[in-house]
Write an enzyme that holds these catalytic residues in place. Structure first.
Site, PDB file in Angstrom:
ATOM      1  N   GLU A   1     -11.110   4.349  -1.209  1.00  8.74           N
ATOM      2  CA  GLU A   1     -11.467   4.684   0.156  1.00  8.74           C
ATOM      3  C   GLU A   1     -12.379   5.907   0.266  1.00  8.74           C
ATOM      4  OE1 GLU A   1      -6.907   5.145  -0.416  1.00  8.74           O
ATOM      5  OE2 GLU A   1      -8.455   3.684  -0.853  1.00  8.74           O
TER       6      GLU A   1
ATOM      7  N   LYS B   1       2.698   3.177  -5.881  1.00  9.36           N
ATOM      8  CA  LYS B   1       2.201   2.153  -6.796  1.00  9.36           C
ATOM      9  C   LYS B   1       3.266   1.709  -7.799  1.00  9.36           C
ATOM     10  CE  LYS B   1      -1.110   3.260  -4.316  1.00  9.36           C
ATOM     11  NZ  LYS B   1      -1.139   2.609  -2.988  1.00  9.36           N
TER      12      LYS B   1
ATOM     13  N   ASP C   1       0.845  -1.205   0.000  1.00 11.51           N
ATOM     14  CA  ASP C   1       0.000   0.000   0.000  1.00 11.51           C
ATOM     15  C   ASP C   1       0.878   1.252   0.000  1.00 11.51           C
ATOM     16  OD1 ASP C   1      -2.358   1.397  -0.057  1.00 11.51           O
ATOM     17  OD2 ASP C   1      -2.679   1.342   2.113  1.00 11.51           O
TER      18      ASP C   1
ATOM     19  N   ASP D   1      -3.245  -3.042  -2.509  1.00 19.01           N
ATOM     20  CA  ASP D   1      -4.338  -2.066  -2.502  1.00 19.01           C
ATOM     21  C   ASP D   1      -4.197  -1.104  -3.679  1.00 19.01           C
ATOM     22  OD1 ASP D   1      -6.575  -0.662  -1.675  1.00 19.01           O
ATOM     23  OD2 ASP D   1      -5.476   0.585  -0.240  1.00 19.01           O
ATOM     24  N   ASN D   2      -5.308  -0.458  -4.032  1.00 17.23           N
ATOM     25  CA  ASN D   2      -5.337   0.598  -5.060  1.00 17.23           C
ATOM     26  C   ASN D   2      -4.831   0.121  -6.417  1.00 17.23           C
ATOM     27  OD1 ASN D   2      -4.195   2.572  -2.390  1.00 17.23           O
ATOM     28  ND2 ASN D   2      -6.256   2.788  -3.241  1.00 17.23           N
TER      29      ASN D   2
END
Length: 301
Positions: free
Chosen positions: A286, A231, A228, A256-257
């Site tokens: 989120e 990226k 997280d 995540d993401n």
């Protein structure tokens, strides 16, 4: 036309010739009345403008960007953060910590998670994994029941607390944060949750620390890795963990993401590689309605 103007500012003739009013024994109040009207108009305009700006800031723009990832990130993570930092002379992590200290029970991890979620939904957006994706994270942690967890990207400690509160006795989370200011806040959040004994917080770059993990912490591999952080570091750090032998057969990577802001090269790698069995969990960015999700990848060796 003159008669209409006279009804507002007594009379043009009297303003031009005050002696006419003096002859009637009246005070010359025409200019005062006009000035008062002008100030009232200005006051109403300013009040209306302020109300409109507040409505735009508090409701209209957030509603408009709810479904657009790029606009949502620019609005919440750039514009609003800068405005509030400037007005309050504080930072978003500091405000988040204050919300935890005000609303969460010391030593109760679940109340810390709840306080942060309330802050982010009702007060100010923040780049935590969030409550919706957090439930997916909880399920994976409970399923794996890990002994050693590596978290890349601590931020303010929200996901660290979510993970650590579900771990069995003697299990550890090693969480890595590049930004020392974020790490300082995260340390206090983790302490408030009463989870210091389960968490080891490191400040530094993932590329520097991953090769030192075995020697530094006396472990062979991680059961679960939660990605997280930046990226563009997902893929190189995954390959670095493979090279350093930190992934065993059955180790889980949870990223995540992967859709917003996105990690396309990482997704392509874990989905095409014969070393991984990958599954996508659709969710939302989120605290918004923007599509996002978590990618769970089992390392096959």
């Amino acid at each position: 036309m003159i008669g209409r103007w006279q009804s507002i500012c007594p009379t043009v003739r009297e303003l031009a010739h005050p002696s006419l009013k003096a002859r009637r024994g009246e005070k010359w109040t025409g200019s005062t009345a006009c000035r008062d009207t002008m100030w009232l108009t200005l006051l109403y305009s300013c009040t209306g403008g302020a109300a409109l700006l507040y409505a735009l800031y508090r409701w209209l723009i957030p509603a408009a960007v709810q479904y657009h990832g790029g606009l949502a990130l620019i609005w919440h993570d750039v514009i609003v953060e800068w405005i509030l930092d400037t007005l309050t002379h504080s930072t978003r992590p500091q405000r988040l910590l204050s919300a935890v200290q005000k609303n969460a029970t010391r030593g109760d991890p679940s109340s810390v998670v709840k306080a942060i979620d309330q802050f982010c939904r009702q007060k100010e957006w923040a780049m935590n994994v969030g409550d919706e994706k957090g439930c997916i994270l909880d399920l994976v942690v409970s399923e794996v029941n890990p002994t050693f967890v590596l978290e890349l990207g601590t931020y303010c400690g929200y996901s660290t607390v979510r993970i650590a509160r579900l771990l069995p006795p003697h299990a550890k989370v090693i969480t890595l944060e590049f930004n020392p200011d974020f790490a300082a806040i995260a340390h206090q959040v983790i302490a408030w949750a009463g989870l210091e004994d389960k968490v080891h917080l490191i400040v530094g770059a993932s590329g520097d620390w991953i090769p030192k993990m075995k020697e530094q912490f006396g472990l062979n591999s991680f059961d679960l890795v939660f990605l997280d952080h930046w990226k563009d570091r997902y893929l190189p750090d995954t390959k670095l963990m493979e090279e350093c032998g930190l992934l065993r057969q059955g180790s889980i990577l949870l990223a995540d993401n992967v859709i917003c802001p996105g990690a396309p090269d990482y997704l392509d790698y874990v989905r095409r590689s014969s070393q991984y069995e990958s599954q996508y969990f659709k969710s939302h960015l989120e605290y918004t309605k923007v599509e996002d999700g978590l990618e769970k990848s089992i390392f096959l060796g």
